[in-house]
Structure formats: C-alpha cells, structure tokens
Design a protein around this motif. Structure first.
Motif, PDB file in Angstrom:
ATOM      1  N   MET A 169       4.089   0.750   2.249  1.00  0.00           N
ATOM      2  CA  MET A 169       4.151  -0.275   3.286  1.00  0.00           C
ATOM      3  C   MET A 169       3.673  -1.586   2.699  1.00  0.00           C
ATOM      4  SD  MET A 169       3.108   0.234   7.157  1.00  0.00           S
ATOM      5  CE  MET A 169       3.764  -0.826   8.421  1.00  0.00           C
ATOM      6  N   GLY A 170       4.338  -2.657   3.054  1.00  0.00           N
ATOM      7  CA  GLY A 170       3.925  -3.955   2.510  1.00  0.00           C
ATOM      8  C   GLY A 170       4.344  -5.101   3.401  1.00  0.00           C
ATOM      9  N   PHE A 171       3.644  -6.202   3.248  1.00  0.00           N
ATOM     10  CA  PHE A 171       3.958  -7.402   4.017  1.00  0.00           C
ATOM     11  C   PHE A 171       3.903  -8.638   3.138  1.00  0.00           C
ATOM     12  CE2 PHE A 171       2.564  -4.473   7.283  1.00  0.00           C
ATOM     13  CZ  PHE A 171       3.536  -4.664   8.255  1.00  0.00           C
ATOM     14  N   GLY A 172       4.832  -9.551   3.382  1.00  0.00           N
ATOM     15  CA  GLY A 172       4.795 -10.856   2.732  1.00  0.00           C
ATOM     16  C   GLY A 172       4.677 -11.926   3.799  1.00  0.00           C
ATOM     17  N   GLY A 173       3.885 -12.936   3.530  1.00  0.00           N
ATOM     18  CA  GLY A 173       3.622 -13.973   4.530  1.00  0.00           C
ATOM     19  C   GLY A 173       4.595 -15.131   4.454  1.00  0.00           C
ATOM     20  N   PHE A 174       4.746 -15.811   5.578  1.00  0.00           N
ATOM     21  CA  PHE A 174       5.462 -17.077   5.649  1.00  0.00           C
ATOM     22  C   PHE A 174       4.506 -18.080   6.268  1.00  0.00           C
ATOM     23  CE2 PHE A 174       8.920 -14.277   5.022  1.00  0.00           C
ATOM     24  CZ  PHE A 174      10.023 -15.030   4.632  1.00  0.00           C
ATOM     25  N   GLY A 175       4.036 -19.045   5.475  1.00  0.00           N
ATOM     26  CA  GLY A 175       2.994 -19.947   5.942  1.00  0.00           C
ATOM     27  C   GLY A 175       3.517 -21.327   6.284  1.00  0.00           C
ATOM     28  N   ALA A 218       0.837  -1.195   0.000  1.00  0.00           N
ATOM     29  CA  ALA A 218       0.000   0.000   0.000  1.00  0.00           C
ATOM     30  C   ALA A 218       0.868   1.239   0.000  1.00  0.00           C
ATOM     31  CB  ALA A 218      -0.902   0.003   1.238  1.00  0.00           C
ATOM     32  N   THR A 219       0.253   2.366  -0.336  1.00  0.00           N
ATOM     33  CA  THR A 219       0.952   3.636  -0.176  1.00  0.00           C
ATOM     34  C   THR A 219       0.426   4.310   1.084  1.00  0.00           C
ATOM     35  OG1 THR A 219      -0.674   4.721  -1.578  1.00  0.00           O
ATOM     36  CG2 THR A 219       1.333   3.986  -2.648  1.00  0.00           C
ATOM     37  N   SER A 240      -5.905 -11.183   4.529  1.00  0.00           N
ATOM     38  CA  SER A 240      -5.604 -10.572   5.828  1.00  0.00           C
ATOM     39  C   SER A 240      -4.610  -9.430   5.691  1.00  0.00           C
ATOM     40  CB  SER A 240      -5.030 -11.609   6.798  1.00  0.00           C
ATOM     41  OG  SER A 240      -5.936 -12.652   6.981  1.00  0.00           O
ATOM     42  N   ALA A 241      -3.664  -9.582   4.779  1.00  0.00           N
ATOM     43  CA  ALA A 241      -2.689  -8.504   4.568  1.00  0.00           C
ATOM     44  C   ALA A 241      -3.402  -7.274   4.012  1.00  0.00           C
ATOM     45  CB  ALA A 241      -1.587  -8.965   3.621  1.00  0.00           C
ATOM     46  N   VAL A 242      -4.305  -7.508   3.060  1.00  0.00           N
ATOM     47  CA  VAL A 242      -5.103  -6.405   2.499  1.00  0.00           C
ATOM     48  C   VAL A 242      -5.923  -5.758   3.609  1.00  0.00           C
ATOM     49  CG1 VAL A 242      -7.071  -5.866   0.989  1.00  0.00           C
ATOM     50  CG2 VAL A 242      -5.191  -7.312   0.141  1.00  0.00           C
ATOM     51  N   GLU A 243      -6.572  -6.606   4.404  1.00  0.00           N
ATOM     52  CA  GLU A 243      -7.425  -6.108   5.486  1.00  0.00           C
ATOM     53  C   GLU A 243      -6.641  -5.202   6.442  1.00  0.00           C
ATOM     54  OE1 GLU A 243     -10.048  -8.022   9.193  1.00  0.00           O
ATOM     55  OE2 GLU A 243      -8.288  -9.077   8.418  1.00  0.00           O
ATOM     56  N   MET A 244      -5.468  -5.637   6.846  1.00  0.00           N
ATOM     57  CA  MET A 244      -4.702  -4.864   7.819  1.00  0.00           C
ATOM     58  C   MET A 244      -4.278  -3.507   7.260  1.00  0.00           C
ATOM     59  SD  MET A 244      -2.485  -7.611  10.006  1.00  0.00           S
ATOM     60  CE  MET A 244      -1.926  -8.607   8.700  1.00  0.00           C
ATOM     61  N   LEU A 245      -3.824  -3.513   6.017  1.00  0.00           N
ATOM     62  CA  LEU A 245      -3.389  -2.247   5.432  1.00  0.00           C
ATOM     63  C   LEU A 245      -4.576  -1.306   5.238  1.00  0.00           C
ATOM     64  CD1 LEU A 245      -0.780  -3.692   2.893  1.00  0.00           C
ATOM     65  CD2 LEU A 245      -0.277  -2.376   4.955  1.00  0.00           C
ATOM     66  N   GLU A 246      -5.734  -1.881   4.939  1.00  0.00           N
ATOM     67  CA  GLU A 246      -6.940  -1.035   4.789  1.00  0.00           C
ATOM     68  C   GLU A 246      -7.409  -0.496   6.130  1.00  0.00           C
ATOM     69  OE1 GLU A 246      -9.621  -3.476   2.495  1.00  0.00           O
ATOM     70  OE2 GLU A 246      -8.889  -2.628   0.582  1.00  0.00           O
ATOM     71  N   ALA A 276      -5.627   0.129   8.557  1.00  0.00           N
ATOM     72  CA  ALA A 276      -4.674   1.179   8.941  1.00  0.00           C
ATOM     73  C   ALA A 276      -4.945   2.481   8.191  1.00  0.00           C
ATOM     74  CB  ALA A 276      -3.252   0.713   8.682  1.00  0.00           C
ATOM     75  N   GLY A 277      -5.829   2.423   7.183  1.00  0.00           N
ATOM     76  CA  GLY A 277      -6.185   3.630   6.439  1.00  0.00           C
ATOM     77  C   GLY A 277      -5.218   3.954   5.317  1.00  0.00           C
ATOM     78  N   PHE A 278      -4.384   2.988   4.907  1.00  0.00           N
ATOM     79  CA  PHE A 278      -3.438   3.248   3.822  1.00  0.00           C
ATOM     80  C   PHE A 278      -4.152   3.177   2.469  1.00  0.00           C
ATOM     81  CE2 PHE A 278      -0.186   1.278   6.921  1.00  0.00           C
ATOM     82  CZ  PHE A 278      -0.052   2.494   7.587  1.00  0.00           C
ATOM     83  N   LYS A 279      -3.504   3.712   1.454  1.00  0.00           N
ATOM     84  CA  LYS A 279      -4.149   3.849   0.135  1.00  0.00           C
ATOM     85  C   LYS A 279      -3.564   2.862  -0.879  1.00  0.00           C
ATOM     86  CE  LYS A 279      -6.777   7.422   1.242  1.00  0.00           C
ATOM     87  NZ  LYS A 279      -6.730   7.221   2.692  1.00  0.00           N
ATOM     88  N   ASN A 280      -4.294   2.707  -1.979  1.00  0.00           N
ATOM     89  CA  ASN A 280      -3.842   1.843  -3.089  1.00  0.00           C
ATOM     90  C   ASN A 280      -3.418   0.465  -2.594  1.00  0.00           C
ATOM     91  OD1 ASN A 280      -4.043   4.068  -4.919  1.00  0.00           O
ATOM     92  ND2 ASN A 280      -2.114   4.828  -4.052  1.00  0.00           N
ATOM     93  N   VAL A 281      -4.216  -0.110  -1.724  1.00  0.00           N
ATOM     94  CA  VAL A 281      -3.868  -1.423  -1.171  1.00  0.00           C
ATOM     95  C   VAL A 281      -4.023  -2.489  -2.264  1.00  0.00           C
ATOM     96  CG1 VAL A 281      -4.401  -3.135   0.595  1.00  0.00           C
ATOM     97  CG2 VAL A 281      -4.618  -0.687   1.112  1.00  0.00           C
ATOM     98  N   THR A 282      -2.965  -3.221  -2.515  1.00  0.00           N
ATOM     99  CA  THR A 282      -2.993  -4.269  -3.553  1.00  0.00           C
ATOM    100  C   THR A 282      -2.467  -5.573  -2.990  1.00  0.00           C
ATOM    101  OG1 THR A 282      -1.890  -2.487  -4.781  1.00  0.00           O
ATOM    102  CG2 THR A 282      -2.588  -4.428  -6.028  1.00  0.00           C
TER     103      THR A 282
END
Lengths: 571, 202
Positions: free
Chosen positions: A424-430, A351-352, A475-481, A483-489
C-alpha cells in the motif's frame, strides 16, 4: 508577410478557440451548442477518436521495448521523460517531441506537453475534485497574492453542469473539505483499503474516499448518445480508450461540438498572435502558421477563447504586441507569465500489508483512493500554509516483485505466476503558493522553427512547499504505521521541479483589479473584453485538488457569459 | 538495427514515396545509427551470448510451460541493453559475463552453475544496497523506482534477472502460460482467491 488571401468571409467565425484540449474542447462544445459558428485551432496533428488509438488494444508483447523507454526516445522526449514512462511505445506518440519543440530553463521546469487533438485530456489522470469554499477565500484571508474575484457559489452550478456531461464515478461523502458533486456509482475498494479507511476515520479522524474519476461506471443516455460506453477496467486509458470509457475532449466535448455542425477544426496550425484592433479596442482575430507548410493566415471572430494550455496561452498573449499593448496583450499589470503554480508531488510513503491473503481483485481499477486535505483545516495548524491531498491505495504484487527478491529456477518461476502479498502506498499532491517571481517569459533572441520566441522558465518551489513536503512524507508514514502495516518507507524525491504535476497554471490570473491581474471575474482580459482565457492560466491560487474539472467549469461559465454579452451587443 | 537500416535503404530507393513523418522517423533512425550516446557499440561474442542464454534459462527454465529460451529472451536481453541502457550498464554487464567466463560457466554441471549464480546473486545484494532503491508514487497510476545515482552501472545480476523476467513475463507465451490473461475484464470485482489462483494479467 506571406498572407494567404482567401476571402475574409471564409476566414470569419463567431468565435475562435485556440487549443483542443481539456478546456478548448469544453469551450467549443459550449459555444457551438449556444448557436455560435466556432473555429478551433490546434497546433498539432489530428488524432481521430478510436481510429487513431493505435496502441489501445495491443498486448504487452507487441511493444518492442515492453513499456520501457529507449535511450533514443528519452533524448527526444527529454522533458516528458522526467515524469516516468510517458515516452514509451504505449503512449509516446501522444506526447510532444521536446527536441523539436525546445524551451529554455533558467531554473528547471518539467514541462509535459501533448500537441494533437485533445491535448493532455487524452492521457490525464482523470481525478476530478471540486475546489472547496475556503480555497477561494484563502488568499484574501492570509494576505497571499490577490483575492479570487469569484467564490465557490459562482462555480457551483457549472461544476454540476460539467460533471454530468463528463461522467464522474465517485462517492458523495458530505465533507466540507471536498464538496460533493454529481457522481456515477463509485468503484469498489479492496479489502485492505476498506480496512485502511475505517482505521483512519477511527484513529486519526482523517477522511479517506475512493477516487472521483472521469470513467463511466454507469453511462447515462447523453454519454451513449456520443458513442461512449462503460469502462472495461483495462486501465490502459492513456493509450486512448476504444470504448470511450473515460472522458477526454476526443470522446466527449469535440464529438458534442461536431454534432451541432457549427464546429470547424484546423489542425497543424499554430496560433502565433492575437490581432488587436486599435480602433475598436478589441481583438479582431488570430494569426496562425501552418506547422508543415509555414503558410501564414489570419482568422477573424467576435470573441476569442485562449485554451492553449497555461504556459502557451501566456506565451501567446506575450507574443501579441501592439501599440496599445507593447509588452503583450492584456499585460498592463505585468502579470502575464508570472505566478506559475502547479502541484508538487513525488513525496509520500509505501508499506507492505500482512494478511488479506485470500482477497484479490478481478479487473484493473483505473483509479485509486483519495485522502483529502487535513492540514491547516479545522483546528489543525502547521507552520506552513495550505495543505495537500494523497492519491494511492493497495495492490497485490505481481511478478515484478521477483526482480528485487532472491531466487531463480523452476519453483521461483512457478511462484511468480501467482499473486504475492499486498502493498500500500500514497503519493501527495501539494498546493503551491502564487509567487510573482515564479514566471515564464519569451526569449529575446531564440526562436523555434516557426519563428515564434522560445519560452524561458524561471520558477522553483519556495520555502512553504519545501516545509510542506517534509510533513507530506511524515504524515504518509504516520498513517501507514497507524494502520499497522509493515516496512513503512517514506520518500521525498529531490529531483522534481515545478511542472511535473502536469497541473501548470496561474500565468494570466483573474482578479478584481486590472492593476494586479490579467482577467476579470468572467475570464475576460481586463482591457480587451472579447478575449477570454479559461485554461489553467486563469487560476489565482492552486488549491491541492486536481484542477481539470475546475478549468472546465470556469470555461463553461465564461462561455455562457460571452454568449450573453454578444447578445447584449457588448462584445 | 538491421530492420532500421533496411528501412532507410528502402527509403533511399523510393525517394519521394514516403510521407513527411515517415521520412522524419527515418532521419531519426539515421541520427540514431550515428549518435555515439546510444551505445550501439554494445556487442557480445558468440560465447557471451551462450552464457546470457544459459543464465536466462536458469532464471526461468522450461518446465511444463515454456522457458526463457523458448520465448526469445536471450535476444531480447541484448536488444534491451543496446536500446535502453548506457555505457555504465554495458560495462557492468560485460564485467559480470567476464566473471562467468573465467569460471568456465558453460562447462559446469547444473548443480555447479546453480552454486555460481547463487554466489553472484548474494554479491549483488550487497552491491544494490548503495543504490537505496525506493518505490515512489507519481500520482495514482505511475509508480517509479528511484535510485541513488552511482558512477558504476547496475550489477550484472540485477540487469540479467530484470531483463529475463521482463522479457519472459511480457511475452505472449510467457503471459498466456503463466497467468490468467484478461485483456478486457469488463468488470471490476473484489474476489476471494481460488485454490492455485494464478495472477491476472491484462
């Protein structure tokens, strides 16, 4: 057999350790410090700490292709290249030329290797998390595969032991999901990251902490004694650190082992098989091949530690055939090579971030945020088993943002010299579930240039992993959204396979019952007690945390037990 | 390529004076020279090279600080296309150059050149949409750009702009004149921006 017959005495040690990487280094350190004469066998070339870090202090302009991978390198490093830019001129010399060291993929397997002193510890991600209590119980509770023969309490003192030696920066949080260890001062979070942590705690009750990373923020006397110094925040760890700022076998365990004057290291020496003695029911040594001269030699020891890297350790067991073990040493259960696990990745969101315009960072943090597992934890229940963690964080964009935006000319050039906005971005380890049909075995006909059978991989993600990946992205999308961040992909790469997490494990699992496992609770081969396997091969389940510190703890524990058993004359 | 050919020739002259790894490396260069997949057949005419240099300079012109030509970006672009890109990109790059040749690009005045490049830029925005470019994270230290596979090579504009920026902002002069270059920060601090704060480069 072209045996180089030196005297047996010169070829006899108290212990042989196969491999010089994360666990081989730790095994050598522990065994030499306990008074044993140790021979360490490394298949690849010698890399000398600091002296051979040829690229460590180069400026960006000193790399011909400026961090990009040439077509030529991409073909040489055809497997490494699947991860990203590993095969570039900055780090390429410390990865394995896949063309020279082929393997076979019945199903795709992204095998990343490093054949030289220190192995992959030279360029590991340095994230160091303890497995939690439930990780050791989950298989038994859920009826998956087999139960771990050990519990958290068995490893706890050894986690402490290796954490102190390694030197890990982090923040104790008191969370059951991510047991606290012994940490050097934590690295700071940036302003958007601090905001994110607060917001997640408040709105989603999800924990966020700073990564627990094996870089020295405040070196302790036992670090400086080995010539290690504080992290300089260059974040060029993977090239090798001239300051010894991050832990590797090269900066830590091998120097510690050398200090005892009881370590002998053989380089360019490939262990082809463990020699089993039918009379004593013990292994008596290891047969090796010099990678350049092809000379074959044998070395003998009372105990043998296999730390060749999970897949190669299993291959070595499979290639060690005898009357007692016709299908490979310790393979009575047919579990050697099976249950390949890893951590699946390449899924998350970006996200931005608006605001925080005046905040900036001086120095490069070789670390990120960590979001420990929250799925199927406490009251959370999903339609898949286990969970995942995220790594990632915020950074202020640099000139590279200009590649994808419109603009050129003088003012564009000027703009590119200044920091852009935060992203800001996150990558998962499953976590990956153990499955006996995910396996590797030795090819019946094809051999490498040393006459050792090629490994065939036959593994893939299962339904549980694929279901988990959907949730990881969501969940990654959800968290960034939130948080109020923009352009969440969100992203969920479909071109990843087992192996790419570079956490490959599980091919010689521990267990209580010799019928369905290879090793006992002290990492001894059930039916050949003087052979210990303490690398990732020993894992019974994968948890979702980065595994190196667990491997090291297991290694230190097994070494302690091995020496005690030697003293009791049981080995 | 010249340097490599020279090395191989020297090796042949000196015979056994080289260590096994060096000879192995040279053997690889030989393979490199012979293997068709490396796209070493990518060459530009003198006129095309002039256009590449002109476009690069228009992307990053000489101002109070050096421009693309000053730091050797034009040659860098050609080398990178030869070494790091395959036939589809070679084709699209040549297509883009052909388009500029048709427009008599080198004979236009600065204003006209700018107009042409803006048009090329806008066209490539549309072309890039097919690639669905995504930034993906592979762990905490590795970001990768993911793109949907396309039969056609990346558009000319994307290639020349990316390589111009890469060549310039990783060159010694480019880094030291554009950024605050801090190869050994020695500390990690969350700070407030100063007026006219330049990016730190490491």
């Amino acid at each position: 057999m072209n045996l180089n017959l030196k005297s047996d005495k010169a070829h006899t040690f108290d212990a042989i350790v196969v491999g010089s990487g994360m666990t081989g280094g730790m095994a050598a350190k522990e065994l030499t410090e306990k008074g044993l004469q140790v021979l360490m066998i490394e298949r690849g070339r010698e890399v000398k700490h600091i002296e051979d870090y040829d690229t460590a202090t180069k400026g960006p302009w000193e790399f011909e292709h400026r961090g990009r991978v040439s077509i030529h390198s991409a073909e040489e490093y055809w497997a490494n290249n699947r991860f990203g830019t590993l095969a570039n001129e900055e780090t390429g010399p410390f990865f394995t030329d896949d063309k020279q060291n082929p393997y076979i993929e019945k199903r795709p397997f992204d095998w990343i290797r490093a054949y030289h002193t220190g192995g992959k510890s030279m360029h590991w991600g340095r994230q160091s998390y303890r497995m939690n209590r439930q990780d050791f119980e989950a298989n038994a509770k859920e009826g998956i595969a087999i139960d771990w023969p050990i519990r958290y309490e068995d490893l706890e003192p050894w986690y402490t032991h290796v954490e102190k030696f390694v030197g890990i920066s982090g923040q104790a949080e008191g969370w059951e999901v991510l047991p606290d260890g012994h940490y050097l001062p934590a690295m700071p979070m940036s302003a958007p990251e601090r905001y994110f942590r607060e917001t997640m705690m408040k709105k989603l009750k999800r924990p966020v902490t700073i990564g627990r990373v094996a870089n020295l923020t405040r070196p302790q006397p036992w670090h400086t004694d080995l010539g290690r110094a504080s992290c300089q925040y260059r974040s060029k760890c993977a090239r090798g650190c001239p300051y010894g700022g991050y832990y590797s076998s090269l900066s830590g365990s091998i120097p510690a082992a050398r200090k005892t004057n009881r370590l002998t290291v053989l380089h360019d020496t490939i262990a082809s098989e463990v020699i089993y003695d039918e009379k004593t029911h013990r292994a008596k040594g290891v047969r090796v091949i010099n990678q350049h001269t092809m000379a074959v030699e044998e070395f003998f020891a009372k105990i043998i530690f296999l730390n060749a890297g999970s897949m190669n350790t299993a291959a070595l067991l499979l290639n060690s055939k005898s009357n007692r073990f016709p299908t490979g040493l310790g393979n009575d259960s047919d579990q050697v090579g099976r249950n390949i696990m890893d951590h699946h990745l390449g899924v998350g969101a970006n996200a931005t971030v608006e605001g925080f315009e005046n905040d900036y960072i001086f120095g490069q943090r070789p670390n990120a945020l960590y979001i420990p597992r929250f799925r199927n934890w406490g009251t959370d229940k999903k339609d898949f088993l286990r969970g995942y963690g995220y790594q990632g964080g915020a950074s202020k964009s640099d000139w590279k943002r200009g590649i994808t935006m419109n603009g050129f000319g003088a003012s564009f050039k000027e703009d590119m010299s200044r920091p852009g906005t935060w992203t800001m971005g996150f990558g998962g380890f499953g976590e990956i579930l153990p499955d006996p049909s995910n396996r590797m075995f030795l090819d019946k006909d094809k051999k490498d240039k040393w006459g050792i059978p090629l490994i065939v991989f036959d593994a893939a993600f299962g339904e549980n992993e694929l279901a988990m990946r959907k949730d990881m992205m969501a969940s990654a999308v959800e968290m960034l959204e939130v948080a109020g961040f923009k352009n969440v992909t969100g992203f969920n790469r479909s071109d990843t396979h087992p192996g790419l997490g570079i956490h490959d494990m599980g091919t010689a699992r521990m267990g209580k019952d010799p019928k369905n496992s290879v090793l006992n609770k002290f990492n001894q081969v059930h039916a050949c007690k003087n052979v210990f396997v303490t690398d990732g091969a020993a894992m019974v389940s994968s948890a979702c945390v980065n595994p190196s510190i667990t491997y090291m703890a297991m290694t230190a524990r097994a070494a302690d037990y091995a020496v005690a058993e030697l003293k009791r004359q049981n080995l | 390529m010249n340097r490599r050919t020279a090395i191989t020739q020297v090796a042949a002259m000196l015979g056994g004076a080289f260590s096994a790894p060096t000879l192995l490396a040279m053997k690889r260069w030989e393979d490199y020279e012979q293997s068709p997949s490396f796209g070493t057949d990518f060459t530009l005419t003198e006129n095309q090279k002039l256009i590449v240099a002109e476009v690069a300079e228009m992307i990053i012109p000489k101002t109070a600080t050096p421009g693309a030509k000053d730091v050797g970006v034009p040659a860098f672009i050609v080398m990178m296309l030869q070494d790091c890109y395959k036939t589809p990109e070679h084709k699209s790059f040549l297509e883009g150059l052909g388009n500029l040749e048709k427009k008599q690009f080198l004979n236009l005045n600065t204003e006209q050149k700018t107009t042409v490049l803006k048009q090329v830029e806008n066209d490539s925005v549309e072309e890039m949409k097919a690639y669905q470019v995504q930034q993906t994270k592979m762990g905490d230290n590795e970001d990768r750009e993911q793109m949907a596979a396309q039969a056609k090579g990346l558009p000319f504009w994307r290639l020349i702009k990316e390589l111009t920026m890469l060549g310039y902002f990783t060159s010694e002069q480019g880094i030291k004149s554009s950024f605050e270059y801090v190869p050994i920060p020695g500390k990690l601090e969350m700070i407030q921006m100063k007026p006219n704060q330049k990016s730190f480069a490491y």
